[in-house]
Motif scaffolding. Structure first.
Motif, PDB file in Angstrom:
ATOM      1  N   LYS A  51       0.839  -1.204   0.000  1.00 51.18           N
ATOM      2  CA  LYS A  51       0.000   0.000   0.000  1.00 51.18           C
ATOM      3  C   LYS A  51       0.871   1.251   0.000  1.00 51.18           C
ATOM      4  CE  LYS A  51      -4.191   1.574   0.202  1.00 51.18           C
ATOM      5  NZ  LYS A  51      -5.026   1.483  -0.963  1.00 51.18           N
ATOM      6  N   GLU A  52       1.928   1.222   0.789  1.00 60.65           N
ATOM      7  CA  GLU A  52       2.856   2.358   0.837  1.00 60.65           C
ATOM      8  C   GLU A  52       3.527   2.567  -0.521  1.00 60.65           C
ATOM      9  OE1 GLU A  52       6.929   3.659   3.131  1.00 60.65           O
ATOM     10  OE2 GLU A  52       5.584   2.263   4.134  1.00 60.65           O
ATOM     11  N   PHE A  53       3.974   1.474  -1.153  1.00 59.22           N
ATOM     12  CA  PHE A  53       4.583   1.588  -2.482  1.00 59.22           C
ATOM     13  C   PHE A  53       3.582   2.115  -3.504  1.00 59.22           C
ATOM     14  CE2 PHE A  53       7.835  -1.836  -1.298  1.00 59.22           C
ATOM     15  CZ  PHE A  53       8.837  -0.895  -1.111  1.00 59.22           C
ATOM     16  N   GLU A  54       2.348   1.644  -3.425  1.00 59.45           N
ATOM     17  CA  GLU A  54       1.312   2.100  -4.355  1.00 59.45           C
ATOM     18  C   GLU A  54       1.054   3.598  -4.182  1.00 59.45           C
ATOM     19  OE1 GLU A  54      -3.405   1.295  -5.396  1.00 59.45           O
ATOM     20  OE2 GLU A  54      -2.398   0.066  -3.880  1.00 59.45           O
ATOM     21  N   ASN A  55       0.969   4.050  -2.925  1.00 57.60           N
ATOM     22  CA  ASN A  55       0.752   5.472  -2.666  1.00 57.60           C
ATOM     23  C   ASN A  55       1.924   6.310  -3.175  1.00 57.60           C
ATOM     24  OD1 ASN A  55      -1.732   5.052  -1.478  1.00 57.60           O
ATOM     25  ND2 ASN A  55      -0.907   4.998   0.596  1.00 57.60           N
ATOM     26  N   LYS A  56       3.134   5.853  -2.919  1.00 59.18           N
ATOM     27  CA  LYS A  56       4.324   6.580  -3.374  1.00 59.18           C
ATOM     28  C   LYS A  56       4.364   6.612  -4.906  1.00 59.18           C
ATOM     29  CE  LYS A  56       8.139   8.685  -2.393  1.00 59.18           C
ATOM     30  NZ  LYS A  56       8.129   9.989  -1.784  1.00 59.18           N
ATOM     31  N   PHE A  57       4.034   5.503  -5.550  1.00 61.37           N
ATOM     32  CA  PHE A  57       4.006   5.445  -7.008  1.00 61.37           C
ATOM     33  C   PHE A  57       2.972   6.425  -7.562  1.00 61.37           C
ATOM     34  CE2 PHE A  57       2.118   3.687 -10.895  1.00 61.37           C
ATOM     35  CZ  PHE A  57       3.233   3.715 -11.717  1.00 61.37           C
ATOM     36  N   HIS A  63       3.138  13.775  -9.702  1.00 60.75           N
ATOM     37  CA  HIS A  63       4.212  14.770  -9.793  1.00 60.75           C
ATOM     38  C   HIS A  63       4.743  14.829 -11.233  1.00 60.75           C
ATOM     39  CE1 HIS A  63       7.363  17.356  -8.287  1.00 60.75           C
ATOM     40  NE2 HIS A  63       8.258  16.596  -8.889  1.00 60.75           N
ATOM     41  N   TYR A  64       4.920  13.691 -11.854  1.00 62.95           N
ATOM     42  CA  TYR A  64       5.382  13.636 -13.243  1.00 62.95           C
ATOM     43  C   TYR A  64       4.372  14.306 -14.174  1.00 62.95           C
ATOM     44  CZ  TYR A  64       6.583  11.781 -17.828  1.00 62.95           C
ATOM     45  OH  TYR A  64       6.878  11.676 -19.153  1.00 62.95           O
ATOM     46  N   LYS A  65       3.092  14.025 -13.945  1.00 56.80           N
ATOM     47  CA  LYS A  65       2.041  14.622 -14.769  1.00 56.80           C
ATOM     48  C   LYS A  65       2.067  16.148 -14.652  1.00 56.80           C
ATOM     49  CE  LYS A  65      -2.968  14.771 -15.182  1.00 56.80           C
ATOM     50  NZ  LYS A  65      -4.204  14.486 -14.484  1.00 56.80           N
TER      51      LYS A  65
END
Length: 144
Positions: A51-57, A63-65
């Motif tokens: 879940k943490e990785f998904e949120n960070k992704f 941010h990229y967008k």
């Protein structure tokens, strides 16, 4: 039968009677050694980390967008036609001319009838910051 020892006696051919040296209890009345069931703990941990990785992704993707959108607006303004040197901190308006070419102007969208694309402010890094309609009012206001 001479070499056989009873089950409750701890004897090793190399160490002899070493029950008092072992890190665990060896007599029959000692509490049983049970391995903990860590499957549930691992499952919760995996779920939490994923879940943490998904949120960070998702944060990185957003941010990229935003970064790509900023880049596209800056590219559009820098490729627009203007015959003056923009001043840092001033507000400028991007329009489309009748011939389809984009141009930058100090004239606001309510002051003439041209196709208004967006309003920008030049920051100290020479980056064009797109202003939303509600920001234009506060940016144009002068406080004396």
């Amino acid at each position: 039968m001479k070499n056989e020892k009873p089950d409750n006696i701890v004897f090793s051919d190399q160490e002899g009677y070493n029950a008092s040296l072992l890190p665990y209890a060896t007599n029959v009345g000692a509490p049983a050694i049970k391995t903990e069931d860590v499957v549930a703990w691992k499952t919760r941990g995996i779920h939490q980390v994923n879940k943490e990785f998904e949120n960070k992704f998702n944060e990185l993707k957003q941010h990229y967008k935003n970064l790509m959108e900023e880049y596209e607006w800056n590219d559009m303004v820098y490729n627009a036609k203007f015959s003056f040197e923009p001043v840092i901190g001033e507000i400028y308006h991007l329009y489309t001319a009748d011939d389809g070419v984009n141009f930058l102007s100090l004239i606001g969208p309510t002051e003439w009838n041209k196709e208004h694309i967006a309003t920008f402010k030049l920051n100290s890094d020479k980056k064009w910051i797109k202003l939303e309609p509600n920001e234009r009012v506060t940016q144009n206001s002068k406080f004396w």
